[in-house]
Design a protein around this motif. Structure first.
Motif, PDB file in Angstrom:
ATOM      1  N   VAL A  84       0.851  -1.188   0.000  1.00  0.00           N
ATOM      2  CA  VAL A  84       0.000   0.000   0.000  1.00  0.00           C
ATOM      3  C   VAL A  84       0.886   1.238   0.000  1.00  0.00           C
ATOM      4  CG1 VAL A  84      -1.748   1.313   1.274  1.00  0.00           C
ATOM      5  CG2 VAL A  84      -1.876  -1.191   1.196  1.00  0.00           C
ATOM      6  N   THR A  85       0.808   2.023  -1.059  1.00  0.00           N
ATOM      7  CA  THR A  85       1.587   3.246  -1.158  1.00  0.00           C
ATOM      8  C   THR A  85       0.875   4.397  -0.463  1.00  0.00           C
ATOM      9  OG1 THR A  85       2.446   4.936  -2.683  1.00  0.00           O
ATOM     10  CG2 THR A  85       0.570   3.644  -3.452  1.00  0.00           C
ATOM     11  N   PRO A  86       1.604   5.264   0.264  1.00  0.00           N
ATOM     12  CA  PRO A  86       0.976   6.429   0.900  1.00  0.00           C
ATOM     13  C   PRO A  86       0.436   7.423  -0.106  1.00  0.00           C
ATOM     14  CG  PRO A  86       3.360   6.433   1.248  1.00  0.00           C
ATOM     15  CD  PRO A  86       3.033   5.122   0.629  1.00  0.00           C
ATOM     16  N   SER A  87       0.801   7.249  -1.372  1.00  0.00           N
ATOM     17  CA  SER A  87       0.284   8.144  -2.412  1.00  0.00           C
ATOM     18  C   SER A  87      -1.219   8.008  -2.578  1.00  0.00           C
ATOM     19  CB  SER A  87       0.976   7.862  -3.746  1.00  0.00           C
ATOM     20  OG  SER A  87       2.364   8.094  -3.654  1.00  0.00           O
ATOM     21  N   TRP A  88      -1.786   6.902  -2.093  1.00  0.00           N
ATOM     22  CA  TRP A  88      -3.237   6.700  -2.191  1.00  0.00           C
ATOM     23  C   TRP A  88      -4.006   7.393  -1.066  1.00  0.00           C
ATOM     24  CZ3 TRP A  88      -2.541   0.735  -3.007  1.00  0.00           C
ATOM     25  CH2 TRP A  88      -2.179   0.491  -4.347  1.00  0.00           C
ATOM     26  N   TYR A  89      -3.301   7.874  -0.053  1.00  0.00           N
ATOM     27  CA  TYR A  89      -3.966   8.477   1.097  1.00  0.00           C
ATOM     28  C   TYR A  89      -4.302   9.949   0.851  1.00  0.00           C
ATOM     29  CZ  TYR A  89      -2.148   4.526   3.907  1.00  0.00           C
ATOM     30  OH  TYR A  89      -1.848   3.303   4.412  1.00  0.00           O
ATOM     31  N   GLN A  90      -5.521  10.339   1.173  1.00  0.00           N
ATOM     32  CA  GLN A  90      -5.856  11.763   1.130  1.00  0.00           C
ATOM     33  C   GLN A  90      -5.042  12.529   2.159  1.00  0.00           C
ATOM     34  OE1 GLN A  90     -10.038  13.035   0.799  1.00  0.00           O
ATOM     35  NE2 GLN A  90      -9.665  14.420   2.519  1.00  0.00           N
ATOM     36  N   GLU A 180     -11.554   7.169   6.791  1.00  0.00           N
ATOM     37  CA  GLU A 180     -12.377   6.717   5.668  1.00  0.00           C
ATOM     38  C   GLU A 180     -11.856   7.193   4.322  1.00  0.00           C
ATOM     39  OE1 GLU A 180     -16.985   6.859   3.986  1.00  0.00           O
ATOM     40  OE2 GLU A 180     -16.509   7.722   5.940  1.00  0.00           O
ATOM     41  N   ALA A 181     -11.447   8.461   4.237  1.00  0.00           N
ATOM     42  CA  ALA A 181     -10.959   8.998   2.963  1.00  0.00           C
ATOM     43  C   ALA A 181      -9.716   8.245   2.489  1.00  0.00           C
ATOM     44  CB  ALA A 181     -10.659  10.486   3.091  1.00  0.00           C
ATOM     45  N   ASP A 182      -8.852   7.888   3.434  1.00  0.00           N
ATOM     46  CA  ASP A 182      -7.658   7.123   3.071  1.00  0.00           C
ATOM     47  C   ASP A 182      -8.042   5.717   2.607  1.00  0.00           C
ATOM     48  OD1 ASP A 182      -6.173   9.301   3.776  1.00  0.00           O
ATOM     49  OD2 ASP A 182      -5.157   8.364   5.473  1.00  0.00           O
ATOM     50  N   ARG A 183      -8.993   5.097   3.298  1.00  0.00           N
ATOM     51  CA  ARG A 183      -9.428   3.752   2.896  1.00  0.00           C
ATOM     52  C   ARG A 183     -10.005   3.770   1.488  1.00  0.00           C
ATOM     53  NH1 ARG A 183     -11.953   3.610   8.055  1.00  0.00           N
ATOM     54  NH2 ARG A 183     -14.004   3.621   7.045  1.00  0.00           N
ATOM     55  N   ARG A 184     -10.783   4.783   1.209  1.00  0.00           N
ATOM     56  CA  ARG A 184     -11.348   4.878  -0.144  1.00  0.00           C
ATOM     57  C   ARG A 184     -10.246   5.064  -1.183  1.00  0.00           C
ATOM     58  NH1 ARG A 184     -16.750   5.183  -0.529  1.00  0.00           N
ATOM     59  NH2 ARG A 184     -17.969   5.606   1.358  1.00  0.00           N
ATOM     60  N   ALA A 188      -9.534   2.406  -4.201  1.00  0.00           N
ATOM     61  CA  ALA A 188      -9.503   2.847  -5.605  1.00  0.00           C
ATOM     62  C   ALA A 188      -8.156   2.544  -6.248  1.00  0.00           C
ATOM     63  CB  ALA A 188      -9.814   4.343  -5.679  1.00  0.00           C
ATOM     64  N   GLY A 189      -7.077   2.768  -5.501  1.00  0.00           N
ATOM     65  CA  GLY A 189      -5.745   2.513  -6.049  1.00  0.00           C
ATOM     66  C   GLY A 189      -5.524   1.041  -6.348  1.00  0.00           C
ATOM     67  N   LEU A 190      -5.955   0.181  -5.420  1.00  0.00           N
ATOM     68  CA  LEU A 190      -5.818  -1.256  -5.639  1.00  0.00           C
ATOM     69  C   LEU A 190      -6.648  -1.714  -6.831  1.00  0.00           C
ATOM     70  CD1 LEU A 190      -6.050  -2.367  -1.911  1.00  0.00           C
ATOM     71  CD2 LEU A 190      -4.052  -2.672  -3.369  1.00  0.00           C
ATOM     72  N   VAL A 202     -10.626  -4.300   1.584  1.00  0.00           N
ATOM     73  CA  VAL A 202     -10.550  -2.955   2.163  1.00  0.00           C
ATOM     74  C   VAL A 202     -11.942  -2.340   2.240  1.00  0.00           C
ATOM     75  CG1 VAL A 202      -9.688  -0.600   1.809  1.00  0.00           C
ATOM     76  CG2 VAL A 202      -8.160  -2.557   1.457  1.00  0.00           C
ATOM     77  N   GLY A 203     -12.731  -2.513   1.182  1.00  0.00           N
ATOM     78  CA  GLY A 203     -14.080  -1.971   1.186  1.00  0.00           C
ATOM     79  C   GLY A 203     -14.978  -2.645   2.189  1.00  0.00           C
ATOM     80  N   ARG A 204     -14.896  -3.978   2.265  1.00  0.00           N
ATOM     81  CA  ARG A 204     -15.791  -4.719   3.152  1.00  0.00           C
ATOM     82  C   ARG A 204     -15.453  -4.497   4.622  1.00  0.00           C
ATOM     83  NH1 ARG A 204     -15.578 -10.530   4.007  1.00  0.00           N
ATOM     84  NH2 ARG A 204     -14.406 -10.695   2.074  1.00  0.00           N
ATOM     85  N   TYR A 205     -14.173  -4.574   4.961  1.00  0.00           N
ATOM     86  CA  TYR A 205     -13.799  -4.418   6.365  1.00  0.00           C
ATOM     87  C   TYR A 205     -13.764  -2.959   6.800  1.00  0.00           C
ATOM     88  CZ  TYR A 205     -12.886  -9.337   7.081  1.00  0.00           C
ATOM     89  OH  TYR A 205     -13.046 -10.683   7.235  1.00  0.00           O
ATOM     90  N   GLY A 206     -13.758  -2.069   5.829  1.00  0.00           N
ATOM     91  CA  GLY A 206     -13.793  -0.654   6.160  1.00  0.00           C
ATOM     92  C   GLY A 206     -15.203  -0.104   6.271  1.00  0.00           C
TER      93      GLY A 206
END
Length: 215
Positions: A84-90, A180-184, A188-190, A202-206
């Motif tokens: 998981v890259t931090p580039s996906w985090y808001q 939540e924004a980071d999980r989304r 999306a990145g994955l 990620v979607g289901r457990y989040g």
């Protein structure tokens, strides 16, 4: 296994589903100061609430001798896993205080092992393992497709391993600890890079709605 509460998966139905989907487990045992680990395909079953793992090893593999007297063993099953890259985090854009991590789903099973020798135990185990893996093939291969004497000779070269599971634990580290924004963003990145299995987790457990079930 180190597992903060937000990552724990305690539903044994879910844990067994991961084993069925990813049956190649790492069988770990110790004898004195020596530790052995071998990848082995397992069958998992439940009866009366008790979980059992069944597999077989080559007689040339010394590990079975270490565990023939009811030794305690550990089996590790690895499910979906992704960087998981931090580039996906808001939050990267908001304050930059983020680091890379790894998401994964894992099951660990502990219990006492029993060694079985003889075709009466090994034959059904090998056939069931084969049938499960061949089930989706258009022309499924069966053990009985091979010559009977050949199969008998092969069975003489292996030993069975049966583990009465006393502890079944699961760790689903799938970004539950992120906002939540980071999980989304991770989901999306994955999905964009084709990792549908981890994106779904990620979607289901989040807490995001998704009808798919992928161990």
């Amino acid at each position: 296994m180190y597992s903060p509460p937000q990552f724990e998966e305690k539903d044994e139905t879910v844990l067994r589903a991961l084993i069925e989907a990813h049956p190649l487990g790492l069988l770990i045992s110790t004898a004195g100061s020596e530790a052995l680990a071998n990848p082995v395909p397992f069958l998992v079953s439940v009866s009366g609430g008790a979980t059992t793992l069944r597999a077989h090893l080559s007689k040339a593999n010394p590990q079975w001798r270490h565990i023939r007297d009811g030794a305690q063993v550990l089996v590790v099953f690895q499910g979906a896993e992704s960087y998981v890259t931090p580039s996906w985090y808001q939050s990267k854009a908001e304050h930059g205080k983020v680091v890379p991590t790894w998401n994964y789903a894992m099951v660990q099973a502990r219990g006492a092992a029993t060694v079985h020798e003889g075709a009466e135990w090994l034959g059904p185990q090998v056939s069931e393992l084969t049938d499960r893996q061949e089930a989706q093939r258009p022309e499924a291969w069966k053990v009985t497709d091979a010559p009977e004497k050949f199969v008998a000779a092969q069975l003489r070269g292996i030993v069975g391993i049966e583990i009465a599971v006393t502890e079944l634990s699961g760790k689903w580290k799938v970004s539950q600890n992120r906002p939540e924004a980071d999980r989304r963003g991770v989901q999306a990145g994955l999905a964009a890079q084709g990792d549908a299995a981890m994106a779904e987790l990620v979607g289901r457990y989040g807490g995001q709605k998704n009808d798919k079930v992928t161990p």
